[in-house]
Design a protein around this motif. Sequence first.
Motif, PDB file in Angstrom:
ATOM      1  N   MET A   1       0.823  -1.205   0.000  1.00 20.77           N
ATOM      2  CA  MET A   1       0.000   0.000   0.000  1.00 20.77           C
ATOM      3  C   MET A   1       0.863   1.265   0.000  1.00 20.77           C
ATOM      4  SD  MET A   1      -3.219  -0.683  -0.143  1.00 20.77           S
ATOM      5  CE  MET A   1      -3.939   0.820   0.456  1.00 20.77           C
ATOM      6  N   MET A   2       1.968   1.245   0.771  1.00 21.95           N
ATOM      7  CA  MET A   2       2.851   2.406   0.817  1.00 21.95           C
ATOM      8  C   MET A   2       3.486   2.650  -0.543  1.00 21.95           C
ATOM      9  SD  MET A   2       4.725   2.058   4.541  1.00 21.95           S
ATOM     10  CE  MET A   2       5.743   3.473   4.137  1.00 21.95           C
ATOM     11  N   PHE A   3       3.862   1.537  -1.219  1.00 17.91           N
ATOM     12  CA  PHE A   3       4.456   1.669  -2.555  1.00 17.91           C
ATOM     13  C   PHE A   3       3.455   2.261  -3.527  1.00 17.91           C
ATOM     14  CE2 PHE A   3       5.084  -0.112  -6.809  1.00 17.91           C
ATOM     15  CZ  PHE A   3       6.377   0.339  -7.082  1.00 17.91           C
ATOM     16  N   LYS A   4       2.210   1.813  -3.433  1.00 15.66           N
ATOM     17  CA  LYS A   4       1.163   2.325  -4.317  1.00 15.66           C
ATOM     18  C   LYS A   4       0.898   3.801  -4.056  1.00 15.66           C
ATOM     19  CE  LYS A   4      -3.560   1.351  -5.852  1.00 15.66           C
ATOM     20  NZ  LYS A   4      -4.751   0.476  -5.673  1.00 15.66           N
ATOM     21  N   ALA A   5       0.874   4.197  -2.783  1.00 13.92           N
ATOM     22  CA  ALA A   5       0.642   5.605  -2.436  1.00 13.92           C
ATOM     23  C   ALA A   5       1.777   6.480  -2.962  1.00 13.92           C
ATOM     24  CB  ALA A   5       0.511   5.760  -0.924  1.00 13.92           C
ATOM     25  N   ALA A   6       3.021   5.978  -2.849  1.00 16.29           N
ATOM     26  CA  ALA A   6       4.175   6.742  -3.345  1.00 16.29           C
ATOM     27  C   ALA A   6       4.107   6.900  -4.859  1.00 16.29           C
ATOM     28  CB  ALA A   6       5.473   6.047  -2.934  1.00 16.29           C
ATOM     29  N   ALA A   7       3.693   5.843  -5.538  1.00 18.18           N
ATOM     30  CA  ALA A   7       3.581   5.897  -6.995  1.00 18.18           C
ATOM     31  C   ALA A   7       2.505   6.903  -7.427  1.00 18.18           C
ATOM     32  CB  ALA A   7       3.264   4.512  -7.547  1.00 18.18           C
ATOM     33  N   ILE A   8       1.413   6.942  -6.679  1.00 14.84           N
ATOM     34  CA  ILE A   8       0.330   7.891  -6.990  1.00 14.84           C
ATOM     35  C   ILE A   8       0.811   9.326  -6.794  1.00 14.84           C
ATOM     36  CG2 ILE A   8      -1.925   8.720  -6.249  1.00 14.84           C
ATOM     37  CD1 ILE A   8      -2.649   5.812  -5.616  1.00 14.84           C
ATOM     38  N   ARG A   9       1.575   9.551  -5.707  1.00 11.19           N
ATOM     39  CA  ARG A   9       2.107  10.891  -5.463  1.00 11.19           C
ATOM     40  C   ARG A   9       3.040  11.332  -6.572  1.00 11.19           C
ATOM     41  NH1 ARG A   9       5.500  11.342  -0.842  1.00 11.19           N
ATOM     42  NH2 ARG A   9       5.366  13.593  -1.106  1.00 11.19           N
ATOM     43  N   LYS A  10       3.889  10.417  -7.033  1.00  7.35           N
ATOM     44  CA  LYS A  10       4.827  10.757  -8.102  1.00  7.35           C
ATOM     45  C   LYS A  10       4.085  11.059  -9.404  1.00  7.35           C
ATOM     46  CE  LYS A  10       8.749   8.136  -6.274  1.00  7.35           C
ATOM     47  NZ  LYS A  10       9.677   6.999  -6.467  1.00  7.35           N
ATOM     48  N   ALA A  11       3.066  10.254  -9.701  1.00  2.49           N
ATOM     49  CA  ALA A  11       2.280  10.472 -10.922  1.00  2.49           C
ATOM     50  C   ALA A  11       1.547  11.807 -10.861  1.00  2.49           C
ATOM     51  CB  ALA A  11       1.298   9.325 -11.119  1.00  2.49           C
ATOM     52  N   PHE A  13       2.405  14.427  -9.071  1.00  3.79           N
ATOM     53  CA  PHE A  13       3.404  15.497  -9.142  1.00  3.79           C
ATOM     54  C   PHE A  13       3.815  15.760 -10.590  1.00  3.79           C
ATOM     55  CE2 PHE A  13       7.742  17.114  -9.164  1.00  3.79           C
ATOM     56  CZ  PHE A  13       7.704  18.098  -8.184  1.00  3.79           C
ATOM     57  N   LEU A  14       4.088  14.700 -11.336  1.00  4.10           N
ATOM     58  CA  LEU A  14       4.495  14.859 -12.738  1.00  4.10           C
ATOM     59  C   LEU A  14       3.364  15.422 -13.585  1.00  4.10           C
ATOM     60  CD1 LEU A  14       6.532  11.543 -13.196  1.00  4.10           C
ATOM     61  CD2 LEU A  14       7.431  13.872 -12.937  1.00  4.10           C
ATOM     62  N   SER A  15       2.143  15.067 -13.261  1.00  8.47           N
ATOM     63  CA  SER A  15       0.987  15.614 -13.989  1.00  8.47           C
ATOM     64  C   SER A  15       0.869  17.120 -13.762  1.00  8.47           C
ATOM     65  CB  SER A  15      -0.302  14.923 -13.537  1.00  8.47           C
ATOM     66  OG  SER A  15      -0.271  13.535 -13.826  1.00  8.47           O
ATOM     67  N   PHE A  16       1.045  17.534 -12.518  1.00  9.78           N
ATOM     68  CA  PHE A  16       1.001  18.970 -12.208  1.00  9.78           C
ATOM     69  C   PHE A  16       2.154  19.714 -12.896  1.00  9.78           C
ATOM     70  CE2 PHE A  16      -1.207  17.739  -8.039  1.00  9.78           C
ATOM     71  CZ  PHE A  16      -2.461  17.868  -8.627  1.00  9.78           C
ATOM     72  N   LEU A  17       3.313  19.052 -12.984  1.00  8.76           N
ATOM     73  CA  LEU A  17       4.460  19.663 -13.652  1.00  8.76           C
ATOM     74  C   LEU A  17       4.168  19.903 -15.132  1.00  8.76           C
ATOM     75  CD1 LEU A  17       7.393  20.613 -13.736  1.00  8.76           C
ATOM     76  CD2 LEU A  17       8.092  18.218 -13.980  1.00  8.76           C
ATOM     77  N   LEU A  18       3.533  18.938 -15.769  1.00 11.47           N
ATOM     78  CA  LEU A  18       3.172  19.094 -17.174  1.00 11.47           C
ATOM     79  C   LEU A  18       2.179  20.237 -17.366  1.00 11.47           C
ATOM     80  CD1 LEU A  18       2.830  15.352 -18.308  1.00 11.47           C
ATOM     81  CD2 LEU A  18       4.649  16.971 -18.908  1.00 11.47           C
TER      82      LEU A  18
END
Length: 316
Positions: A1-11, A13-18
């Motif tokens: 679950m922690m790995f999934k939450a981290a992946a969602i945060r990264k995705a 973040f990158l979406s907001f950057l775009l």
Amino acid sequence: MMFKAAAIRKAAFLSFLLIAISPNLAPPVALALGLATAFSIGTPFPRLSGRLAKYLLQGSVVLLGFGMDLTAIVRAGRDGLFVTIATIIGTLFLGAGIGRLLRVDPKLAALISSGTAICGGSAIAAVAPAIRAEPKQIAVSLGIVFILNSLALFLFPFVGQMLGMTQYQFGMWAAIAIHDTSSVVGAAQAFGHEAAGIAATVKLARALWIAPVTLVFGRIFNTKDGQASRLAIPWFVILFLLAATLRSYAPAEILPSIFDSLTNAAKAGLSATLFIIGSRLNLRTIRDVGTRPLLLGVALWALVLAASLAAVFATA
């Protein structure tokens, strides 16, 4: 679950950057989006973000040089050369003096002063890496410039009409007293087409002072901080001047669209940098800066506004 939450945060973040580097989004809005990201999900790339912001900032300054035709800018800036030199030097000295009185951090005062004296965010972007400014100092100085630019868009055309200024007078005044080029053109366009043309060319002529001012601040803070002397001449400033020279004297076979593309890349890089800087902040760091930098920015801008108005009426 922690790995999934981290992946969602990264995705996310990158979406907001775009979104931040979208051509339709102004750079100050990118900073605001970065702050919103910091307060909501934070940055999942803390170490990478620091290095990336540094090199993006420097690279973007270099690419900005491809948007400057030195020959045309120098010709256009001759009429306001004396006023340009006087206001830039005066603003930098006033910024240092008022900043000392208000006990504003010297680096933050340098950023606010350079942004007020030359061309807002572009000048701050150039000076920041030369003096090794912290992300919160860059963000605060850019935020102050954004607030005052927004005010200028509404205030300047109204004051110009009230004072009965000519198109030439208003164009000169806007170019000297408003921070960012985009806001200069916006305010001048609201006053008149002729004023917009004058304001844009004079403002670009002022932008050439990015290089010497950055070198001076680099030398001052290099000596003060005891850094190696080679840091007094930032490499990206030299490349900025080379880019401007290439843009000015390139053969006709090189299409202007190439330079336009590089300039657009610079704007996207600046927006990305602002987003990243904003995403690394939090309420505590902003609160630690305090209200004194805002007082410095407002006081400095008010003095420049009044002095440049008097100079324009005296010389035009």
